[in-house]
Write a protein that holds these residues in place. Structure first.
Motif, PDB file in Angstrom:
ATOM      1  N   SER A  31       0.840  -1.198   0.000  1.00 37.42           N
ATOM      2  CA  SER A  31       0.000   0.000   0.000  1.00 37.42           C
ATOM      3  C   SER A  31       0.878   1.252   0.000  1.00 37.42           C
ATOM      4  O   SER A  31       2.072   1.198   0.305  1.00 37.42           O
ATOM      5  N   ASP A  32       0.249   2.382  -0.352  1.00 38.77           N
ATOM      6  CA  ASP A  32       1.005   3.639  -0.355  1.00 38.77           C
ATOM      7  C   ASP A  32       1.584   3.926   1.033  1.00 38.77           C
ATOM      8  O   ASP A  32       2.711   4.434   1.143  1.00 38.77           O
ATOM      9  N   ARG A  33       0.828   3.603   2.082  1.00 42.09           N
ATOM     10  CA  ARG A  33       1.299   3.878   3.439  1.00 42.09           C
ATOM     11  C   ARG A  33       2.583   3.105   3.749  1.00 42.09           C
ATOM     12  O   ARG A  33       3.566   3.673   4.249  1.00 42.09           O
ATOM     13  N   ILE A  34       2.579   1.812   3.430  1.00 41.56           N
ATOM     14  CA  ILE A  34       3.754   0.986   3.727  1.00 41.56           C
ATOM     15  C   ILE A  34       4.922   1.391   2.840  1.00 41.56           C
ATOM     16  O   ILE A  34       6.068   1.511   3.311  1.00 41.56           O
ATOM     17  N   ARG A  35       4.656   1.606   1.563  1.00 44.94           N
ATOM     18  CA  ARG A  35       5.731   1.989   0.650  1.00 44.94           C
ATOM     19  C   ARG A  35       6.374   3.299   1.085  1.00 44.94           C
ATOM     20  O   ARG A  35       7.608   3.429   1.107  1.00 44.94           O
ATOM     21  N   ALA A  56      -2.155   1.530  11.473  1.00 45.33           N
ATOM     22  CA  ALA A  56      -2.712   2.876  11.597  1.00 45.33           C
ATOM     23  C   ALA A  56      -2.808   3.332  13.043  1.00 45.33           C
ATOM     24  O   ALA A  56      -2.778   4.540  13.333  1.00 45.33           O
ATOM     25  N   ALA A  57      -2.882   2.361  13.990  1.00 52.55           N
ATOM     26  CA  ALA A  57      -2.981   2.713  15.404  1.00 52.55           C
ATOM     27  C   ALA A  57      -1.620   2.789  16.082  1.00 52.55           C
ATOM     28  O   ALA A  57      -1.541   3.037  17.286  1.00 52.55           O
ATOM     29  N   ILE A  62       4.241  -5.180  10.679  1.00 52.16           N
ATOM     30  CA  ILE A  62       5.169  -5.955   9.863  1.00 52.16           C
ATOM     31  C   ILE A  62       6.588  -5.572  10.281  1.00 52.16           C
ATOM     32  O   ILE A  62       6.855  -4.407  10.608  1.00 52.16           O
ATOM     33  N   ALA A  63       7.485  -6.541  10.255  1.00 56.69           N
ATOM     34  CA  ALA A  63       8.905  -6.249  10.436  1.00 56.69           C
ATOM     35  C   ALA A  63       9.644  -6.631   9.162  1.00 56.69           C
ATOM     36  O   ALA A  63       9.380  -7.688   8.573  1.00 56.69           O
TER      37      ALA A  63
END
Length: 461
Positions: A31-35, A56-57, A62-63
């Motif tokens: 997703s854009d957030r992770i990227r 989001a919280a 993920i590591a």
């Protein structure tokens, strides 16, 4: 310290293990957030790098762990374990990025990276826990790690707290753990038992020399492990300079390694009859130290001219090897921090070994690759036999000239083993001089995992 993987199915943060060449592709599929998070943190996938990605919280979602390049992985075994200092305490599971055939090795590296020597300093730091990957035998991995931790602890303990009596206590603790027999011959009783060279080397210390004899198992081939237990080596009357004496607490590294290997064998229930012999001494300076030019008579009856009292390890091993050979086991293995020449030849990381048996050597070499426990075969070069024959006695404990020091030491030891006995000698360093993934600076187990993995093939188990 608990040395174990978490059970499969334990709730955990997923780890994606990414090589340097994989980071951009993996990030592009997220997703854009992770990227954006990966790019903003400049994660490049180098060995020893790690990145926690929150949801989001703000909770760990993920590591990412860097796996370097194929070239760097050849140089740094246990690449996964290199990331432990960068991961927050918690429980993790491998989601992707490690080949099935490498999962056991990397799981072991994770455990080995969690080691800390805590005897003299409170260390309450919590290390991340790894969930047992599919197909990995968690019990086996735990046994391998426990053996290494035992060896590291013994070597790291200074001689003030690790003399012959304390080494005996460690062996007794292992015997009690595995409910097996142990017998110890101490002090002047060594003379009565015909172990003259063990007694001679250790008599100058007020910490009595001894021979530790542990036996386990009632079926299968006989394997006898002989470990050099020089708990501190001043060099004797040929006293070492301070720069050479500084690490001599590790001169019982051979004993520590065979105890670690013995734990692997007993904890795994290997179908062998195991014997462990450890000549435990302190090579000290006193009025009754043995002297240069003394001639000693060994248990085997061979006479030995002493040309350097700092070449004492081969003397105590000689009596122990003779004793081992009298029982004619199917295999004799000696392990010793024996010569500086071995370090000059192969450095601190490789464990050089000697054997006349090509089948044994092939089994060892293949097992060493599987176990990430590098070894290197050295030659019992028969033409050098003349170098250990001084003329005035049967053998010379320290040939002049400085050439082939590890080989001549191995040839010396071979003289005390019957020709019909299969014999392997390891001239190990027993020390990690600089920290590396899964291998903190300090005491080290070398060659023992390779031997353990090779035993089934070489012993037809």
């Amino acid at each position: 310290m608990t040395v174990a993987l978490a059970p499969a199915g334990t709730k955990a943060v997923p780890i994606h293990v990414l090589g340097a060449e994989d980071v951009a592709l993996w990030a592009g599929q997220q997703s854009d957030r992770i990227r954006t998070w990966v790019e903003a943190n400049a994660f490049k996938g180098g060995i020893g790098s790690a990145l926690m990605i929150p949801d989001a919280a703000g909770h760990p979602e993920i590591a990412l762990v860097g796996y370097g390049t194929p070239a760097s992985r050849k140089r740094d075994r246990f690449a996964l374990g290199a990331a432990l200092p960068k991961l927050a305490p918690g429980t993790y599971r491998i989601e992707s990025g490690i080949a099935e055939g490498d999962l056991e090795q990397e799981s072991l590296g994770w455990l080995l990276a969690s080691y800390g020597f805590t005897r003299y300093r409170d260390n309450t730091s919590q290390h991340p826990t790894l969930v047992t990957p599919d197909g990995v035998d968690a019990t086996r991995v735990s046994i391998l790690a426990e053996a290494e931790f035992l060896t590291r602890d013994l070597i790291n303990t200074p001689a003030s707290d690790m003399g012959p009596a304390e080494l005996e206590s460690a062996a007794r603790g292992l015997a009690e753990k595995h409910k097996t027999k142990i017998r110890v011959i101490t002090g002047d009783d060594l003379l009565q038992g015909n172990f003259p060279m063990i007694h001679t080397v250790g008599r100058a210390s007020d910490r009595a020399p001894r021979l530790i004899d542990l036996n386990w198992g009632s079926r299968g081939p006989k394997i006898t492990l002989v470990g050099k237990g020089v708990c501190f080596d001043t060099g004797g009357l040929n006293i070492k300079p301070g720069s050479s004496m500084g690490l001599m607490k590790k001169d019982m590294g051979g004993a520590a390694n065979v105890l670690g290997l013995a734990h692997m064998i007993m904890a795994s229930g290997l179908d062998v009859r195991l014997r462990v012999l450890i000549p435990a001494v302190e090579n000290s300076v006193s009025s009754n130290s043995f002297r240069p030019q003394d001639i000693l008579t060994s248990r085997k009856g061979l006479t030995v001219e002493i040309n350097n009292t700092d070449a004492e390890g081969r003397l105590v091993l000689a009596d122990a090897l003779t004793y081992a050979s009298e029982d004619h086991p199917d295999l004799i293995v000696s392990m010793a921090t024996l010569t500086g020449a071995a370090r000059v030849a192969v450095g601190p990381d490789l464990a050089p070994y000697y054997t006349d048996n090509d089948v044994v050597a092939t089994s060892l070499d293949l097992a060493a690759r599987r176990m990430a426990d590098p070894v290197w075969r050295m030659p019992f070069h028969d033409p050098y036999e003349t170098m250990i024959e001084p003329g005035i006695a049967d053998l010379d404990n320290a040939p002049k000239g400085g050439f082939a020091g590890s080989i001549t030491a191995a040839l010396f030891l071979r003289r005390f083993v019957s020709a019909e006995d299969r014999y392997i000698h390891f001239d190990i360093y027993g020390w990690q001089p600089t920290a590396a993934p899964g291998r903190p600076k300090g005491g080290a187990l070398q060659g023992a995992r390779a031997l353990f993995a090779a035993f089934p093939d070489m012993m037809d188990l």
